[in-house]
Design a protein around this motif. Structure first.
Motif, PDB file in Angstrom:
ATOM      1  N   LEU A   1      -6.201  10.186  -8.479  1.00 16.66           N
ATOM      2  CA  LEU A   1      -6.227   9.174  -9.521  1.00 16.66           C
ATOM      3  C   LEU A   1      -7.310   8.136  -9.256  1.00 16.66           C
ATOM      4  O   LEU A   1      -7.982   7.663 -10.179  1.00 16.66           O
ATOM      5  CB  LEU A   1      -4.857   8.492  -9.619  1.00 16.66           C
ATOM      6  N   ARG A   2      -7.490   7.777  -7.986  1.00 10.53           N
ATOM      7  CA  ARG A   2      -8.542   6.813  -7.655  1.00 10.53           C
ATOM      8  C   ARG A   2      -9.922   7.377  -7.953  1.00 10.53           C
ATOM      9  O   ARG A   2     -10.791   6.680  -8.481  1.00 10.53           O
ATOM     10  CB  ARG A   2      -8.435   6.421  -6.183  1.00 10.53           C
TER      11      ARG A   2
ATOM     12  N   ASP B   1       0.812  -1.217   0.000  1.00 14.54           N
ATOM     13  CA  ASP B   1       0.000   0.000   0.000  1.00 14.54           C
ATOM     14  C   ASP B   1       0.843   1.265   0.000  1.00 14.54           C
ATOM     15  O   ASP B   1       0.360   2.343  -0.367  1.00 14.54           O
ATOM     16  CB  ASP B   1      -0.962  -0.006   1.194  1.00 14.54           C
TER      17      ASP B   1
ATOM     18  N   ALA C   1       2.305  13.025  -2.821  1.00 19.12           N
ATOM     19  CA  ALA C   1       2.064  11.713  -3.425  1.00 19.12           C
ATOM     20  C   ALA C   1       0.732  11.138  -2.952  1.00 19.12           C
ATOM     21  O   ALA C   1      -0.009  10.529  -3.734  1.00 19.12           O
ATOM     22  CB  ALA C   1       3.205  10.760  -3.082  1.00 19.12           C
ATOM     23  N   ARG C   2       0.383  11.357  -1.694  1.00 18.19           N
ATOM     24  CA  ARG C   2      -0.879  10.848  -1.173  1.00 18.19           C
ATOM     25  C   ARG C   2      -2.067  11.525  -1.862  1.00 18.19           C
ATOM     26  O   ARG C   2      -3.067  10.884  -2.178  1.00 18.19           O
ATOM     27  CB  ARG C   2      -0.952  11.046   0.341  1.00 18.19           C
TER      28      ARG C   2
ATOM     29  N   ARG D   1      -2.420  10.154  -5.464  1.00 16.20           N
ATOM     30  CA  ARG D   1      -3.036   8.825  -5.504  1.00 16.20           C
ATOM     31  C   ARG D   1      -4.544   8.926  -5.296  1.00 16.20           C
ATOM     32  O   ARG D   1      -5.324   8.259  -5.968  1.00 16.20           O
ATOM     33  CB  ARG D   1      -2.425   7.894  -4.458  1.00 16.20           C
ATOM     34  N   ARG D   2      -4.962   9.774  -4.367  1.00 15.08           N
ATOM     35  CA  ARG D   2      -6.386   9.947  -4.100  1.00 15.08           C
ATOM     36  C   ARG D   2      -7.113  10.473  -5.339  1.00 15.08           C
ATOM     37  O   ARG D   2      -8.188   9.988  -5.708  1.00 15.08           O
ATOM     38  CB  ARG D   2      -6.566  10.912  -2.930  1.00 15.08           C
TER      39      ARG D   2
ATOM     40  N   PRO E   1       3.186   2.751  -4.097  1.00 12.03           N
ATOM     41  CA  PRO E   1       2.917   3.819  -5.076  1.00 12.03           C
ATOM     42  C   PRO E   1       3.303   5.209  -4.584  1.00 12.03           C
ATOM     43  O   PRO E   1       3.330   6.153  -5.381  1.00 12.03           O
ATOM     44  CB  PRO E   1       1.391   3.725  -5.279  1.00 12.03           C
ATOM     45  N   LEU E   2       3.592   5.353  -3.291  1.00 13.39           N
ATOM     46  CA  LEU E   2       3.829   6.669  -2.714  1.00 13.39           C
ATOM     47  C   LEU E   2       5.306   7.012  -2.564  1.00 13.39           C
ATOM     48  O   LEU E   2       5.642   8.103  -2.117  1.00 13.39           O
ATOM     49  CB  LEU E   2       3.144   6.759  -1.345  1.00 13.39           C
TER      50      LEU E   2
END
Length: 232
Positions: free
Chosen positions: A198-199, A127, A191-192, A195-196, A130-131
């Motif tokens: 992109l989701r 998890d 980065a967090r 990712r958010r 990706p960060l």
């Protein structure tokens, strides 16, 4: 907010069990020179709030979620900890933007000694993979560091490395880490957020979020009927 530049190597004085939390008392005279009730102090990468202060020690409450996500649950009297006061507006940002919000932990899997540095390899949870990025920033036990190498996507087990200079080894707890030891990990806040986003974009591509599934025609057969009657 912090910068990941450790100001002082403190130590845990007491750990009081509060049932679903603990009350942590830490010795740290340098970070207490101008501290007040309600101030934030990073304790080995975990942002804690000063609720009591007496002499060279301060006390903070640690919630169950923090205990589960970090190494604080393993602390006991005498445990060394990295301490940093919250950054002031206008201070130089010598490290990088650190929130003190731990994403998880990593375990030391390999150590290589150099002439004037130490390369340390950590395992990398799926998890968190990706960060982290090669040459990107990472915070380990509250220390701002640069990822010097990282496993390729899909490589198992995942790993990442940092290179520690003599100053970091001397003035932080990282100098005492051995294979098998765990550290608190905070990834880059940017980065967090990416990712958010992109989701959420991926969900939008599949259709409006929260949209109800289309209703079946009123005369449509219930597929469960076949299991009961044998009819298709």
């Amino acid at each position: 907010m912090f910068t990941g530049l450790v100001e002082e190597l403190g130590r845990v004085e007491r750990v009081a069990d509060q049932g679903d939390s603990v009350r942590l008392t830490v010795h740290g005279p340098a970070v207490l020179t101008d501290a007040a009730h309600g101030d934030s102090i990073s304790v080995s990468g975990v942002c804690l709030t000063v609720v009591e202060q007496q002499g060279d020690t301060f006390t903070a409450d640690v919630m169950r979620q923090t205990l589960a996500m970090s190494t604080v649950g393993t602390f006991g009297p005498g445990t060394p900890v990295n301490l940093e006061r919250a950054a002031r507006v206008g201070d130089r940002l010598g490290g990088h933007i650190v929130q003190g919000h731990v994403d998880g932990t990593a375990t030391v899997v390999e150590i290589e000694e150099g002439e004037a540095w130490r390369r340390v390899r950590f395992d990398l949870a799926d998890d968190l993979a990706p960060l982290l990025v090669d040459k990107g920033s990472v915070t380990l036990d509250g220390v701002s560091l640069t990822v010097s190498a990282i496993s390729e996507p899909g490589e198992l087990p995942g790993w990442f490395e940092v290179s520690l200079i003599p100053e970091t080894l001397a003035v932080t707890t990282l100098g005492g880490k051995a294979v098998g030891d765990r550290v608190n990990v905070e990834t880059d806040v940017l980065a967090r957020h990416v990712r958010r986003m992109l989701r959420l974009d991926a969900l939008d591509a599949d259709g409006p979020r929260g949209a109800a599934a289309p209703a079946a025609p009123a005369d449509a057969a219930d597929p469960r009927d076949a299991a009961v009657t044998g009819r298709p």
